[in-house]
Every structure is written in structure tokens, then in C-alpha cells.
Design a protein around this motif. Structure first.
Motif, mmCIF file in Angstrom:
data_model
loop_
_atom_site.group_PDB
_atom_site.id
_atom_site.type_symbol
_atom_site.label_atom_id
_atom_site.label_comp_id
_atom_site.label_asym_id
_atom_site.label_seq_id
_atom_site.Cartn_x
_atom_site.Cartn_y
_atom_site.Cartn_z
ATOM 1 N N LEU A 17 -3.678 -9.009 -12.345
ATOM 2 C CA LEU A 17 -2.316 -8.771 -12.841
ATOM 3 C C LEU A 17 -1.597 -10.086 -13.106
ATOM 4 O O LEU A 17 -0.901 -10.231 -14.118
ATOM 5 C CB LEU A 17 -1.523 -7.947 -11.827
ATOM 6 N N PHE A 58 4.471 -8.522 -14.676
ATOM 7 C CA PHE A 58 3.092 -8.708 -14.232
ATOM 8 C C PHE A 58 2.998 -9.764 -13.131
ATOM 9 O O PHE A 58 2.264 -9.594 -12.149
ATOM 10 C CB PHE A 58 2.201 -9.111 -15.408
ATOM 11 N N GLY A 112 2.076 -8.588 -9.490
ATOM 12 C CA GLY A 112 0.781 -9.127 -9.088
ATOM 13 C C GLY A 112 0.880 -9.961 -7.826
ATOM 14 O O GLY A 112 0.093 -9.804 -6.893
ATOM 15 N N ASN A 139 3.374 -1.426 -9.480
ATOM 16 C CA ASN A 139 3.453 -1.562 -10.933
ATOM 17 C C ASN A 139 4.742 -0.924 -11.436
ATOM 18 O O ASN A 139 5.505 -0.346 -10.659
ATOM 19 C CB ASN A 139 2.250 -0.882 -11.580
#
Length: 380
Positions: free
Chosen positions: A99, A241, A245, A260
Motif C-alpha cells: 500500500l 495510501f 499503509g 482502507n
């Protein structure tokens, strides 16, 4: 002001109650102990709350962060990897790193976006199938426990679709309380984080980390961006992201999988139901995030109830929560005739549970379906 607050809290309740059983089932399937599964659930709630509130306040947009429900379903059907839960945690860390790479290196993110939707949807459908069969199996094996759960779910689909799965969860808890009873009388337990030292096993890297990343991108992040865009919010992928991540990487050491962008709860917070003025809907995102922080306090109780329940009953509740996702994935997978055969090959291989060399079926489904698509597209 009251309207976005209530919608935000509703979004948090629906998001948690509809899929926490799937998340816990996924952790258990890859070898987590009850304490580790509870720790993972607490960590996910904390990440969802902190990241969602941060994005909503800074950007003044209704940003909802969620755990990867399809990713949890993937774990539930993957089986325990060689190396047990530490190997699964190593896979969580690797998927989180992917990610971050997607945020730092745009060509990589574009490559992921170019995965044929039919193949990605077929992989997801194959992952979901076994869990979605669980309600039928549970009715056959545990009719007095499972049948009321399924009937309430079906009735609530007609009355108020949004509440169907939470109502089924409530009936399952009542059935447990009326039967063997809840563990510890359902007493509150303080949230506890348990450190898990990861191990990095090849089979888990290929069979869990890569499919987990792809499923999360294709069925959570990209639809999440689409929902926000459809409601007039232009957000940049890179910060999302990078933050999700990095947060997921930290959470992995305490048993958490990926977080997410949300899709369903994002639609609640970003739509006109939250507030007529789009500039005020960010408040719904903040209170949804605060709701997840509140659920972190009761995650230990939820994990204890799930651990004490018959596994098939929990799988049945999880399956009911995923039926709509299965229907959507199959409709995308089979929509276009040119990609229909590669998609069904992907679906069949994943649903078969094939494992070769310690690598699970999701990877082999991608290989089989993608390979057939490439072969059929090549000029004769």
C-alpha cells in the motif's frame, strides 16, 4: 448539526456490527489465539478511528476508514499458513508495505488499477463463496440457533436493508445467551493489545499478502474513491495510501490486518442523508471515526462472545454479511462475454481451495484466470 452526528454514529455501528464477526473469523482461521484476535480487532478500530478523524478534520471531507472485509473473508478461507499466526502477521506487514509503495510510486498503483475487473471480481467471489454457504450449513446442523438468525436477516432485508446484518448479529447473541450463556456474563473487558513478532514465510507472502493487497485495492479503496467522487469530493490517492499503509504496518505488529477507504459507510457519511450542505458532511466522518474508537473499548467482549460461540454459527453470520458482496462480485465477473470464461476459471480455482507449495487458492486463481485471458487475447 445533529443530523451529521447521528449519521456518523449510525455508520460506525453498521460498519462494526455488520462485519466484526468476519474479521474475527479471519484472524482465527490463520491461527490467532482469542487474545491475539481481540488485539487485532482493537487495533483495527483504533486505526479506523484515528485515521478517519484525521482525514475528515484536515480535509473537511467525510472520509471513512474501514477494515478490509473482503480481506478478512480471504483470511477466513485461506487456512493457517506454515508458521501460524506470526507468518500471517508477516503477510499483513508485506501487504501494508505494498500500500505504501502504491502511494509512493504512481506507476505501481496504475498497474494495480489495470487488473481486469472481471478477474479481480471473480477472485473475490471465489474467496467469499465458502463463507456464504455457511448459513445453509448452519441451518442444517444448528437449526434452533441458526434458523432464527437467517429469518430475522431476511425479514429485515424487506423492512430496512441497512439493519439486516446488525439485527442478525443481535439475534445470534440472544440465542447464545438463552443457550449456553455468554462468557463471563458478557462482562466488559478492558481492551488489550498483544505484540506478535512476525515471521516471513514464502507461502504466506504469495498466498496471503499479495491477494490481500489486491482484494483491498479492488474491492475497498477504488470503490471508496468512486463513492466520494460521485458525491463531489475530490481526494488524492497518495496520502490515503501512505497513511493507511503506514497505519496498517504499525497495526500488524498487534495482529491487525489492512485498513482502507470505506465504501458502504462512506456512502452514508458522504451522501445527502448526512447533511443537505456537502460542506458540513465532514462532521459525519468525524463522528463515525469517534464511534470506531468507542467500539475499540468493547472489542474484547465481542471477541470473547465469538470465541465462545459455535464456529458454524459465527460463520453463518459472517456469510449473511457477505452475500451482497458475493452477488456484486459475480455480476461484475460475468458481465462481459469476452472475459466470462477466464473469470469463471478464476472463480472455480479460488473456490476449490487449491493449495500448492503452501500457497493458497487466491493466488492460483489469479494465475489461472489471468493466464487464460492472456492466451485468448493473443493473435492466433
Amino acid at each position: 448539526m445533529v443530523q451529521p452526528i447521528l449519521l456518523g454514529l449510525l455508520a460506525a455501528f453498521v460498519g462494526f456490527a455488520s462485519s466484526f464477526a468476519v474479521v474475527l473469523q479471519g484472524f482465527t482461521a490463520v491461527g490467532a489465539s482469542p487474545a491475539q484476535a481481540a488485539s487485532g480487532l482493537v487495533m483495527l478500530c483504533l486505526l479506523m478511528g484515528l485515521l478517519g478523524a484525521g482525514f475528515s478534520i484536515v480535509w473537511r471531507m467525510p472520509i471513512s476508514i474501514a477494515w478490509s472485509t473482503p480481506g478478512a473473508a480471504l483470511l477466513a478461507t485461506s487456512g493457517m499458513p506454515e508458521g501460524g499466526f506470526p507468518a500471517a502477521v508477516g503477510a499483513f506487514l508485506a501487504a501494508s508495505a505494498l500500500l505504501v509503495v502504491a502511494g509512493l510510486w504512481r506507476p505501481f498503483a496504475r498497474a494495480v488499477e489495470r487488473i481486469p475487473p472481471a478477474i479481480a471480481a471473480a477472485m473475490l467471489a471465489g474467496v467469499l463463496l465458502d463463507l456464504c454457504l455457511a448459513p445453509v450449513r448452519a441451518v442444517g446442523a444448528l437449526p434452533w440457533l441458526a434458523l432464527p438468525v437467517v429469518l430475522v436477516w431476511a425479514v429485515m432485508l424487506r423492512v430496512q436493508r441497512l439493519w439486516a446484518v446488525p439485527a442478525a448479529v443481535l439475534v445470534a447473541v440472544i440465542a447464545l445467551a438463552a443457550g449456553p450463556g455468554l462468557p463471563g456474563g458478557g462482562a466488559w473487558q478492558p481492551p488489550t493489545l498483544v505484540w506478535v513478532t512476525p515471521s516471513f514465510e514464502w507461502g504466506a507472502m504469495v498466498g496471503i499478502a499479495l491477494p490481500l493487497f489486491l482484494v483491498t485495492m479492488a474491492s475497498q479503496n477504488l470503490p471508496g474513491f468512486a463513492v466520494l467522487s460521485a458525491n463531489g469530493y475530490d481526494i488524492k490517492m497518495r496520502p490515503v495510501f501512505l497513511a493507511t499503509g503506514a497505519g496498517s504496518f504499525l497495526g500488524g505488529f498487534f495482529g491487525g490486518q489492512l485498513v482502507n477507504l470505506a465504501a458502504i459507510t462512506a456512502a452514508l457519511c458522504a451522501g445527502p442523508e448526512a447533511h443537505p450542505d456537502p460542506k458540513r458532511r465532514w462532521i459525519a466522518g468525524v463522528f463515525a471515526s469517534l464511534g470506531y474508537l468507542g467500539f475499540a473499548l468493547v472489542a474484547g467482549v465481542a471477541a470473547a462472545v465469538v470465541a465462545a460461540a459455535p464456529p458454524l454459527l459465527i460463520q453463518a453470520v459472517a456469510g449473511l454479511a457477505l452475500l451482497a458482496s458475493l452477488a456484486g462480485a459475480l455480476s461484475i465477473a460475468l458481465a462481459q462475454e469476452p472475459t466470462r470464461l477466464p473469470a469463471i476459471v478464476t472463480f472455480v480455482v479460488v473456490a476449490s481451495g487449491l493449495s500448492v507449495g503452501g500457497i493458497g487458492p487466491a493466488f492460483w486463481g489469479l494465475v489461472a484466470g489471468g493466464g487464460l485471458m492472456f492466451l485468448l487475447r493473443r493473435p492466433a
